[in-house]
Enzyme design. Sequence first.
Site, PDB file in Angstrom:
ATOM      1  N   ASN A  12      24.902  50.464  48.898  1.00 18.74           N
ATOM      2  CA  ASN A  12      24.906  50.672  47.441  1.00 18.74           C
ATOM      3  C   ASN A  12      23.489  50.447  46.919  1.00 18.74           C
ATOM      4  O   ASN A  12      22.568  50.221  47.699  1.00 18.74           O
ATOM      5  CB  ASN A  12      25.912  49.729  46.775  1.00 18.74           C
ATOM      6  CG  ASN A  12      25.607  48.293  47.142  1.00 18.74           C
ATOM      7  OD1 ASN A  12      24.557  47.762  46.814  1.00 18.74           O
ATOM      8  ND2 ASN A  12      26.521  47.668  47.887  1.00 18.74           N
ATOM      9  N   ILE A  22      34.217  37.517  50.732  1.00 20.04           N
ATOM     10  CA  ILE A  22      33.484  36.273  51.066  1.00 20.04           C
ATOM     11  C   ILE A  22      33.652  35.237  49.949  1.00 20.04           C
ATOM     12  O   ILE A  22      33.908  34.055  50.191  1.00 20.04           O
ATOM     13  CB  ILE A  22      31.982  36.582  51.287  1.00 20.04           C
ATOM     14  CG1 ILE A  22      31.814  37.635  52.395  1.00 20.04           C
ATOM     15  CG2 ILE A  22      31.208  35.312  51.609  1.00 20.04           C
ATOM     16  CD1 ILE A  22      30.412  38.204  52.514  1.00 20.04           C
ATOM     17  N   PHE A  27      30.008  37.514  40.605  1.00 24.44           N
ATOM     18  CA  PHE A  27      29.492  38.556  39.714  1.00 24.44           C
ATOM     19  C   PHE A  27      30.530  39.671  39.680  1.00 24.44           C
ATOM     20  O   PHE A  27      31.244  39.883  40.658  1.00 24.44           O
ATOM     21  CB  PHE A  27      28.162  39.105  40.242  1.00 24.44           C
ATOM     22  CG  PHE A  27      26.966  38.401  39.652  1.00 24.44           C
ATOM     23  CD1 PHE A  27      26.650  37.108  40.050  1.00 24.44           C
ATOM     24  CD2 PHE A  27      26.174  39.023  38.702  1.00 24.44           C
ATOM     25  CE1 PHE A  27      25.561  36.456  39.502  1.00 24.44           C
ATOM     26  CE2 PHE A  27      25.081  38.373  38.146  1.00 24.44           C
ATOM     27  CZ  PHE A  27      24.779  37.093  38.546  1.00 24.44           C
ATOM     28  N   LYS A  70      39.087  39.474  37.862  1.00 21.85           N
ATOM     29  CA  LYS A  70      38.471  38.989  39.120  1.00 21.85           C
ATOM     30  C   LYS A  70      38.366  37.468  39.134  1.00 21.85           C
ATOM     31  O   LYS A  70      38.550  36.823  40.164  1.00 21.85           O
ATOM     32  CB  LYS A  70      37.071  39.594  39.302  1.00 21.85           C
ATOM     33  CG  LYS A  70      37.120  40.985  39.900  1.00 21.85           C
ATOM     34  CD  LYS A  70      35.762  41.651  40.033  1.00 21.85           C
ATOM     35  CE  LYS A  70      35.955  43.098  40.473  1.00 21.85           C
ATOM     36  NZ  LYS A  70      34.805  43.948  40.285  1.00 21.85           N
ATOM     37  N   LYS A 109      40.328  35.888  42.285  1.00 19.02           N
ATOM     38  CA  LYS A 109      39.532  35.250  43.342  1.00 19.02           C
ATOM     39  C   LYS A 109      39.553  33.725  43.217  1.00 19.02           C
ATOM     40  O   LYS A 109      38.954  33.029  44.031  1.00 19.02           O
ATOM     41  CB  LYS A 109      38.088  35.776  43.277  1.00 19.02           C
ATOM     42  CG  LYS A 109      37.976  37.261  43.646  1.00 19.02           C
ATOM     43  CD  LYS A 109      36.556  37.784  43.547  1.00 19.02           C
ATOM     44  CE  LYS A 109      36.492  39.286  43.713  1.00 19.02           C
ATOM     45  NZ  LYS A 109      35.813  39.727  44.942  1.00 19.02           N
TER      46      LYS A 109
HETATM   47  O1  PMT Z   1      20.541  43.499  43.260  1.00 10.12           O
HETATM   48  P1  PMT Z   1      20.175  44.089  41.930  1.00 10.12           P
HETATM   49  O2  PMT Z   1      19.595  45.481  42.049  1.00 10.12           O
HETATM   50  O3  PMT Z   1      19.326  43.167  41.101  1.00 10.12           O
HETATM   51  O4  PMT Z   1      21.542  44.308  41.104  1.00 10.12           O
HETATM   52  C1  PMT Z   1      22.276  43.197  40.697  1.00 10.12           C
HETATM   53  C2  PMT Z   1      23.794  43.432  40.865  1.00 10.12           C
HETATM   54  C3  PMT Z   1      24.235  44.559  39.941  1.00 10.12           C
HETATM   55  C4  PMT Z   1      24.117  43.802  42.319  1.00 10.12           C
HETATM   56  C5  PMT Z   1      24.491  42.073  40.505  1.00 10.12           C
HETATM   57  O5  PMT Z   1      24.185  41.719  39.193  1.00 10.12           O
HETATM   58  C6  PMT Z   1      25.982  42.154  40.697  1.00 10.12           C
HETATM   59  O6  PMT Z   1      26.729  42.601  39.845  1.00 10.12           O
HETATM   60  N1  PMT Z   1      26.470  41.721  41.877  1.00 10.12           N
HETATM   61  C7  PMT Z   1      27.872  41.829  42.318  1.00 10.12           C
HETATM   62  C8  PMT Z   1      28.126  43.201  42.855  1.00 10.12           C
HETATM   63  C9  PMT Z   1      29.550  43.370  43.343  1.00 10.12           C
HETATM   64  O7  PMT Z   1      29.752  43.569  44.510  1.00 10.12           O
HETATM   65  O8  PMT Z   1      30.474  43.225  42.455  1.00 10.12           O
HETATM   66  P2  PMT Z   1      32.072  43.334  42.710  1.00 10.12           P
HETATM   67  O9  PMT Z   1      32.635  43.371  41.364  1.00 10.12           O
HETATM   68  O10 PMT Z   1      32.341  44.471  43.646  1.00 10.12           O
HETATM   69  O11 PMT Z   1      32.411  42.000  43.492  1.00 10.12           O
HETATM   70  C10 PMT Z   1      32.871  40.829  42.827  1.00 10.12           C
HETATM   71  C11 PMT Z   1      32.325  39.580  43.483  1.00 10.12           C
HETATM   72  O12 PMT Z   1      32.879  39.431  44.789  1.00 10.12           O
HETATM   73  C12 PMT Z   1      30.829  39.554  43.650  1.00 10.12           C
HETATM   74  O13 PMT Z   1      30.398  38.249  43.366  1.00 10.12           O
HETATM   75  C13 PMT Z   1      30.622  39.874  45.135  1.00 10.12           C
HETATM   76  O14 PMT Z   1      29.444  39.243  45.654  1.00 10.12           O
HETATM   77  C14 PMT Z   1      31.871  39.278  45.754  1.00 10.12           C
HETATM   78  N2  PMT Z   1      32.330  39.958  46.971  1.00 10.12           N
HETATM   79  C15 PMT Z   1      32.749  41.245  46.943  1.00 10.12           C
HETATM   80  C16 PMT Z   1      33.216  41.845  48.095  1.00 10.12           C
HETATM   81  C17 PMT Z   1      33.258  41.106  49.289  1.00 10.12           C
HETATM   82  N3  PMT Z   1      33.703  41.633  50.435  1.00 10.12           N
HETATM   83  N4  PMT Z   1      32.836  39.836  49.297  1.00 10.12           N
HETATM   84  C18 PMT Z   1      32.375  39.252  48.163  1.00 10.12           C
HETATM   85  O15 PMT Z   1      31.972  38.085  48.191  1.00 10.12           O
END
Ligand code: PMT
Length: 403
Positions: free
Chosen positions: A210, A307, A323, A337, A341
Amino acid sequence: MKRLEQKNCLLIVTGSIAAYKTPELVRRIIEVGGSVRVVMTSSAEQFVTALTLQAVSGFEVRSDMFDVKAEAAMGHIELARWADAIVVSPATADYIAKLRIGHANDLGSAICLASEAPVLIAPAMNQKMWTDPSVGENLEVLKSRGMSVIGPGSGLQACGDIGLGRLVEAEVIVSAVSALFERGILAGLEVMVTAGPTREYIDPVRYITNHSSGKMGFALARAAREAGARVVLVSGPTTLDPLPGIKTINVVSSGEMRDAVSSNIKSADIFIATAAVADYRPEKSALSKVKRGTDVLNMRLVPNVDILAEVAALNDAPFTVGFAAETEKLELFAAEKLKRKKIDMIAANLVGEPGTGFDSDDNELTVFWDKGVKKLERQSKQQLARELVKLVAIRYDLFASSR
Ligand code: PMT
């Protein structure tokens, strides 16, 4: 109060081409309130003049160990006592080796031996030299003795090579010097931050990923460090410069990120999941390049372990901050979320629009926790990270006191 107000910085400049950047570093330290006295090696004088450094620092520049006149004004032992921090920038491979063995045959290295001040080393050298194991070993020994190392950065070098070995920017060195003195709102705590994207390999040359640049996660790691925490950064592939004073574990896939997190989470008090972890990976990753054909190619994807949810479910889990990256219904999906979570806080941001979210320098966040919400207005990711860290510190205190 300015960051380095009433702090004396002794700057040792050694013989690297990057020494030409020293006047800027002196200027930046003075801008944030510090006093700077400069000591140069004789080879550094090939790259920047003592006169220039005297003009910007406002003090006579020292290079000779046996200068009777200068020693009468402030001898090397007095300089060693004067310093609240010693910065060796740029530090050549040769000078690093000299510090490691305690060789004191020039003014700077003698001062390092005679001073109790914390020492910060900013290496600069050719990328091939940097990868020589002797340099890494020497720095590891110096770190184990309490010295800090910042950088080097990566990019085009003066010799035309591309790679790690560039002196980091003056602003980064100034932040690292400030960090030597700070006891902030997260002092005594350990914070783990995940950052950047993951890559899920289809075959040896193709992967699913991504647009995450790692900027938001790195900014949070830096802000937590500035706030006095010990920081462990688990980072997917990015092009960002390494962060000083921060233990960084580089990973590629979500599986590797999960392993790195689970092996290091035990000692963490706070976990901030900024990484854009792939939700799915190919069920099978081909061992050799998949050949082009004329038929439709189907790929089966299987879900990756969440994770963040896994950390939140641990017995004795740390304070967990997630996030949420959304393209619509930001608040609704973020709140969902937070609940699903079972985490303590979530910072939601819009992605897919220019100017914020992925790969931008700015961002804006809406932060949710149990019965609470706070909007952090659009600003640089670094400033935003400092604000988020303040919020995390407040909520962490309540979390820790209720245990
Ligand atoms: O890196 P940059 O270019 O500065 O951009 C920042 C960002 C947009 C990536 C950041 O601000 C952000 O939003 N990060 C989370 C991205 C994400 O994967 O969001 P999600 O809504 O899909 O996931 C929710 C949360 O679960 C996140 O905290 C993610 O780290 C966590 N996760 C998701 C999937 C997974 N298999 N394991 C996880 O821990």
